[in-house]
Motif scaffolding. Structure first.
Motif, PDB file in Angstrom:
ATOM      1  N   MET A   1      41.545  43.952  46.246  1.00 11.52           N
ATOM      2  CA  MET A   1      41.080  43.559  44.930  1.00 11.52           C
ATOM      3  C   MET A   1      39.919  44.453  44.525  1.00 11.52           C
ATOM      4  N   LYS A   2      39.691  44.471  43.203  1.00 10.16           N
ATOM      5  CA  LYS A   2      38.620  45.335  42.692  1.00 10.16           C
ATOM      6  C   LYS A   2      37.495  44.479  42.105  1.00 10.16           C
ATOM      7  N   THR A   3      36.266  44.867  42.396  1.00  9.57           N
ATOM      8  CA  THR A   3      35.145  44.113  41.832  1.00  9.57           C
ATOM      9  C   THR A   3      35.016  44.405  40.332  1.00  9.57           C
ATOM     10  N   ARG A   4      34.535  43.409  39.606  1.00  5.48           N
ATOM     11  CA  ARG A   4      34.137  43.649  38.220  1.00  5.48           C
ATOM     12  C   ARG A   4      32.772  42.997  38.041  1.00  5.48           C
ATOM     13  N   LEU A   5      31.783  43.799  37.773  1.00  5.83           N
ATOM     14  CA  LEU A   5      30.420  43.252  37.669  1.00  5.83           C
ATOM     15  C   LEU A   5      30.226  42.627  36.299  1.00  5.83           C
ATOM     16  N   ILE A   6      29.680  41.419  36.296  1.00  6.16           N
ATOM     17  CA  ILE A   6      29.494  40.671  35.055  1.00  6.16           C
ATOM     18  C   ILE A   6      28.039  40.223  34.979  1.00  6.16           C
ATOM     19  N   GLU A   7      27.483  40.293  33.782  1.00  6.20           N
ATOM     20  CA  GLU A   7      26.096  39.875  33.573  1.00  6.20           C
ATOM     21  C   GLU A   7      26.078  38.344  33.533  1.00  6.20           C
ATOM     22  N   ILE A   8      25.793  37.718  34.658  1.00  2.00           N
ATOM     23  CA  ILE A   8      25.764  36.256  34.750  1.00  2.00           C
ATOM     24  C   ILE A   8      24.542  35.850  35.556  1.00  2.00           C
ATOM     25  N   SER A   9      23.838  34.805  35.124  1.00  2.00           N
ATOM     26  CA  SER A   9      22.868  34.151  36.008  1.00  2.00           C
ATOM     27  C   SER A   9      23.344  32.730  36.234  1.00  2.00           C
ATOM     28  N   LYS A  63      26.100  40.553  38.286  1.00  2.00           N
ATOM     29  CA  LYS A  63      25.464  41.853  38.514  1.00  2.00           C
ATOM     30  C   LYS A  63      24.301  41.779  39.492  1.00  2.00           C
ATOM     31  N   SER A  64      23.458  40.732  39.334  1.00  2.00           N
ATOM     32  CA  SER A  64      22.267  40.649  40.182  1.00  2.00           C
ATOM     33  C   SER A  64      22.672  40.516  41.655  1.00  2.00           C
ATOM     34  N   VAL A  65      23.736  39.737  41.903  1.00  2.00           N
ATOM     35  CA  VAL A  65      24.210  39.570  43.282  1.00  2.00           C
ATOM     36  C   VAL A  65      24.784  40.886  43.784  1.00  2.00           C
ATOM     37  N   ALA A  66      25.566  41.538  42.924  1.00  2.00           N
ATOM     38  CA  ALA A  66      26.178  42.814  43.303  1.00  2.00           C
ATOM     39  C   ALA A  66      25.101  43.839  43.650  1.00  2.00           C
ATOM     40  N   ASN A  67      24.011  43.858  42.850  1.00  2.00           N
ATOM     41  CA  ASN A  67      22.922  44.794  43.143  1.00  2.00           C
ATOM     42  C   ASN A  67      22.338  44.532  44.520  1.00  2.00           C
ATOM     43  N   ALA A  68      22.092  43.257  44.804  1.00  2.00           N
ATOM     44  CA  ALA A  68      21.498  42.910  46.096  1.00  2.00           C
ATOM     45  C   ALA A  68      22.429  43.307  47.231  1.00  2.00           C
ATOM     46  N   LEU A  69      23.742  43.236  46.991  1.00  2.00           N
ATOM     47  CA  LEU A  69      24.716  43.562  48.047  1.00  2.00           C
ATOM     48  C   LEU A  69      25.131  45.031  47.994  1.00  2.00           C
ATOM     49  N   LYS A  70      24.550  45.760  47.053  1.00  2.00           N
ATOM     50  CA  LYS A  70      24.909  47.168  46.836  1.00  2.00           C
ATOM     51  C   LYS A  70      26.411  47.342  46.594  1.00  2.00           C
ATOM     52  N   LEU A  71      26.961  46.433  45.802  1.00  2.00           N
ATOM     53  CA  LEU A  71      28.369  46.502  45.400  1.00  2.00           C
ATOM     54  C   LEU A  71      28.409  47.143  44.025  1.00  2.00           C
ATOM     55  N   SER A  72      29.306  48.119  43.823  1.00  2.00           N
ATOM     56  CA  SER A  72      29.383  48.684  42.481  1.00  2.00           C
ATOM     57  C   SER A  72      30.655  48.229  41.779  1.00  2.00           C
ATOM     58  N   ASP A  73      30.715  48.506  40.484  1.00  2.00           N
ATOM     59  CA  ASP A  73      31.829  48.059  39.648  1.00  2.00           C
ATOM     60  C   ASP A  73      33.104  48.786  40.083  1.00  2.00           C
ATOM     61  N   GLY A  74      34.195  48.041  40.181  1.00  2.00           N
ATOM     62  CA  GLY A  74      35.481  48.651  40.505  1.00  2.00           C
ATOM     63  C   GLY A  74      35.663  48.979  41.971  1.00  2.00           C
ATOM     64  N   GLU A  75      34.776  48.494  42.795  1.00  2.00           N
ATOM     65  CA  GLU A  75      34.884  48.785  44.232  1.00  2.00           C
ATOM     66  C   GLU A  75      36.004  47.958  44.860  1.00  2.00           C
ATOM     67  N   GLU A  76      36.653  48.526  45.865  1.00  2.00           N
ATOM     68  CA  GLU A  76      37.763  47.857  46.549  1.00  2.00           C
ATOM     69  C   GLU A  76      37.201  46.879  47.595  1.00  2.00           C
ATOM     70  N   VAL A  77      37.549  45.591  47.462  1.00  2.00           N
ATOM     71  CA  VAL A  77      37.117  44.604  48.450  1.00  2.00           C
ATOM     72  C   VAL A  77      38.298  43.704  48.783  1.00  2.00           C
ATOM     73  N   SER A  78      38.185  42.941  49.866  1.00  2.00           N
ATOM     74  CA  SER A  78      39.191  41.912  50.119  1.00  2.00           C
ATOM     75  C   SER A  78      38.490  40.563  50.078  1.00  2.00           C
TER      76      SER A  78
END
Lengths: 501, 501
Positions: A1-9, A63-78
């Motif tokens: 699956m691919k990540t999609r970063l979303i501006e959410i708090s 997005k804030s969680v992704a930043n903390a985890l150093k995950l970028s947009d469209g990255e391949e994850v399972s």
């Protein structure tokens, strides 16, 4: 699956999943979703299932969680559904009043840090600590587990620290006097603290009025090496992250179990390898401790638990019945602290507390006999040595060592509250002053807060000023003022209490 | 603000808000957001703040929640931040071991039903019940508060009901025999139940194989009037909604405090104005009760609490050491129940339990002397009167009264498990059979489940069939089978246990 970063708090970690993907993974909204990158687990989330917000094959991450985890947009994850049933069973055992073993506590904290436990499960653990309680061995294992699941900072020499459990407004500035004074006495002091949780200002917030507090591990080690000490924020250090997870829920539930108070503070201090620690336990209206007896029990817990980590601890039970010094709020307290350091003198409550602490640390380091440390501390402070050390600390943290009190801004909107009768100040309501300061904007609005003109025992005449509220927003000031006018935050006693007809 | 309905499923109620609106409302992610329509509060939500998912002035609401609240897309609402601090303070008091007053319990339950309490707070309350516990008066007030915050259904005559606390697979079909038999004895029985929570099938799931169970209040009153009884799902009735809120968290945390077991069941029954209730308390492996002693304590709680609402209660402590009858799962159990009703006979465990219940209800209604009710029940069942009443109930609930067992589908994929030795069945693992049935798809896959060929005490030869697993999905069947092969769900004892070399 691919990540999609979303501006959410959102209050808890959430990941957005398309319903078809959820079906394929066999997860539902009660599951926890574990995300892996290159097969390595990186975090777990509560799944939010929506066909409107993410597409198939996408996993939406705040997005804030992704930043903390150093995950970028469209990255391949399972992603896969996981359960925390082992930890839930461990807690169910605790509800029966049973002791938890080292392995059980480690499992619980590991699941908490890896995100497997949702808010309800963390609330269960906090409530269990508040009701069933933890014995000494369990608290020891809790601290160990919290330390092991975070970073550590090591120093090549013994380091010392001080910590207040809080509850007294105006207390955040004490460290700004106590730390450089301890350094002036030759100690190494890597002081770290959180930002304010429920108070108008934490030590990190107040120090931030003068310097950068968001330091890395390397910057802290460097500051201690070169300046002898630091006053920093714990935020970037990932020390005992389970503490931050539990604090969030404790605050939300207004719970503060003693075992977690001890584990929370000591897990951070053990992670820093502190060898001598002074704990300040204020007792009085609006503080966390209602009696000296309660403070003594907590003090005994601290000393016992510290001993298990070879950390010597001295607990100071202090008078918390009114604010420390004359200011409340980050910038106002920074001004008071800086003025005191420059003059070599401070108001009695601030001076006493800071010198008790520095003196006790000096004694713990074996450099003075018991009862003699405080005099050395006062000498250092009065002679200007504390101020010299403080300037060095400011410099190491990117602040201006030549900063003057008048350089620090206070709220442009202000309003003074006056006494409507004559007499002596008999009571100052800590909790009311905390609420007023926070309504005025502290700690986020650094220039907001309160300046006190009186302390308990002072005589006032009708029309004398009692305190002044500052804010950067006229709207916030009027809210704070409305609250201030609705309560009796400062009581003035007179001989005549009432007249009957 | 205007609502925007979004297709979202999430474990707790969430509303999407634009960051600018959040700032204006003065809320953050730790707040609760109260939504009003025409000034009337309709629900509270955890705010999810996002500029990506909703526009300014919009408030995003999950479609399912909006449907339940009858909110349509684009509707004008207002929103404001609210806190549950009063309820949180009440719970903090309970952590200290203090009793809660009527007013405190009412406030807590009112806040829970109006959505003010988030998952962490509900988890705290469930944990407090599991640890500090509730005394008789508190449980009484809890039930009252749960009843008062929901709908009630009133009948113009005394009504009777039965309820099992569950834990034994195959138990969901008992009501399909007990209810029409009680009706055949002249009682009015508005039986309502939840769907399966952790079991392979709830009575509502099993009945749904034959008729509609999602009835309205009016439909239930009508069915009881015309058919003498009903077997319905509680879902649309909004009886004691606090129960459903707490059950969700109890299940997630694997907690089941006795006070809440009693409050959960009795709040629904009081809402229906039940005057006589039989409670089935199964004891044995995998059930909720581990000993008769524990069952007796719970029975005493039920009887005492029922008395405070003028409800007479008889608790039957029953053998729960193996499944009831020979089937597990909605359709398989419906087939077994229907066959039994048509033939006027059932396997011993099913027959005994259903007839104990109907007989006890008959006695409670004052229509038979103590000890004589069961014989009347057996007569009614054997004579076919129970089946006649059941057909009438099916008809009132939109089912086909002439349905035959062979009309009810079972899973097209199936696999039989055989014994690998000869001997007698000494143990059947309830929990393992529950897990297998659920892995096979029950209760959502109505055709999934287990057919047993043996019960405890039966003699088997090596190669004899023990049970058969059914599923509508070959994938799910293989998962169930893999689990079945990894545990010993049925133990066969022989004289010779082991041979040394």
């Amino acid at each position: 699956m691919k990540t999609r970063l979303i501006e959410i708090s959102f209050a808890s970690d959430v990941a957005l999943v398309h319903p078809e993907d959820a079906r394929q993974m066999g997860i539902d909204i009660e599951s926890r979703l574990l995300i892996r990158r290159n097969g390595m687990p990186i975090a777990a989330f509560s799944p939010m299932i929506s066909q409107d917000l993410v597409g198939k094959g996408e996993i939406g991450i705040p997005k804030s969680v992704a930043n903390a985890l150093k995950l970028s947009d469209g990255e391949e994850v399972s992603a896969e559904g996981v359960t925390a049933s082992e930890s839930l069973n461990i807690m169910a055992k605790k509800t029966q009043g049973m002791r938890l073993s080292r392995e059980e506590i480690r499992k619980l904290i590991a699941d908490m840090v890896s995100g497997l436990l949702d808010d309800a499960a963390i609330a269960e653990f906090v409530t269990l600590q508040s009701t069933v309680g933890m014995d000494d061995d369990e608290i020891h294992e809790l601290i160990r587990a919290m330390v092991e699941t975070g970073n550590k900072i090591e120093f090549p020499y013994p380091v010392y620290d001080e910590h207040s459990i809080g509850g007294v407004p105006g207390n955040s500035k004490v460290a700004l006097l106590a730390v450089p004074t301890s350094v002036a006495l030759g100690l190494k002091v890597p002081k770290t603290s959180s930002r304010a949780i429920t108070s108008p200002s934490g030590t990190a917030d107040t120090m931030e009025a003068l310097a950068n507090v968001s330091l890395t591990t390397e910057e802290i080690r460097n500051a201690v090496e070169k300046a002898g000490g630091t006053i920093a924020w714990t935020g970037r250090l990932n020390l005992a992250p389970a503490d931050d997870i539990m604090v969030r829920i404790e605050r939300r539930l207004l719970l503060d179990p003693p075992s977690q108070v001890v584990a929370s503070i000591l897990s951070k201090k053990v992670s820093l390898g502190i060898s001598g620690l002074v704990i300040d336990l204020p007792v009085g209206n609006g503080t966390k401790l209602q009696s000296e007896r309660e403070a003594e029990n907590l003090a005994a817990m601290f000393v016992k638990q510290g001993g298990k980590f070879n950390m010597s601890i001295k607990a100071l039970i202090t008078f918390g019945g009114e604010p420390i010094g004359y200011t409340i709020g980050p910038n106002l307290e920074a001004i008071e602290a800086l003025t005191a350091l420059m003059k070599g003198e401070a108001s009695q409550s601030l001076m006493d507390k800071a010198m008790y602490i520095a003196g006790a640390l000096y004694e713990m380091a074996g450099k003075a006999n018991i009862g003699e440390g405080e005099a050395h501390a006062r000498d250092a402070f009065k002679s200007g040595k504390s101020y010299e050390k403080f300037k060095k600390i400011l410099e190491m943290q990117g602040g201006n060592p030549e900063v003057k009190p008048e350089d620090i801004p206070v709220g442009e909107y202000s309003e003074t509250i006056y006494s409507n009768k004559s007499g002596a100040v008999t009571f100052i309501d800590n909790r009311a002053l905390t609420i007023i300061s926070r309504l005025a904007g502290a700690p986020l609005d650094k220039a907001a807060g309160i300046k006190l003109y009186v302390k308990i025992g002072n005589r006032v005449k009708s029309g004398d000023p009692l305190f002044k509220i500052y804010s950067s927003s006229s709207h916030r000031l009027s809210e704070a003022l409305a609250f201030a006018n609705s309560v009796k935050e400062i009581e003035i006693g007179t001989m005549l209490l009432k007249v009957f007809p």
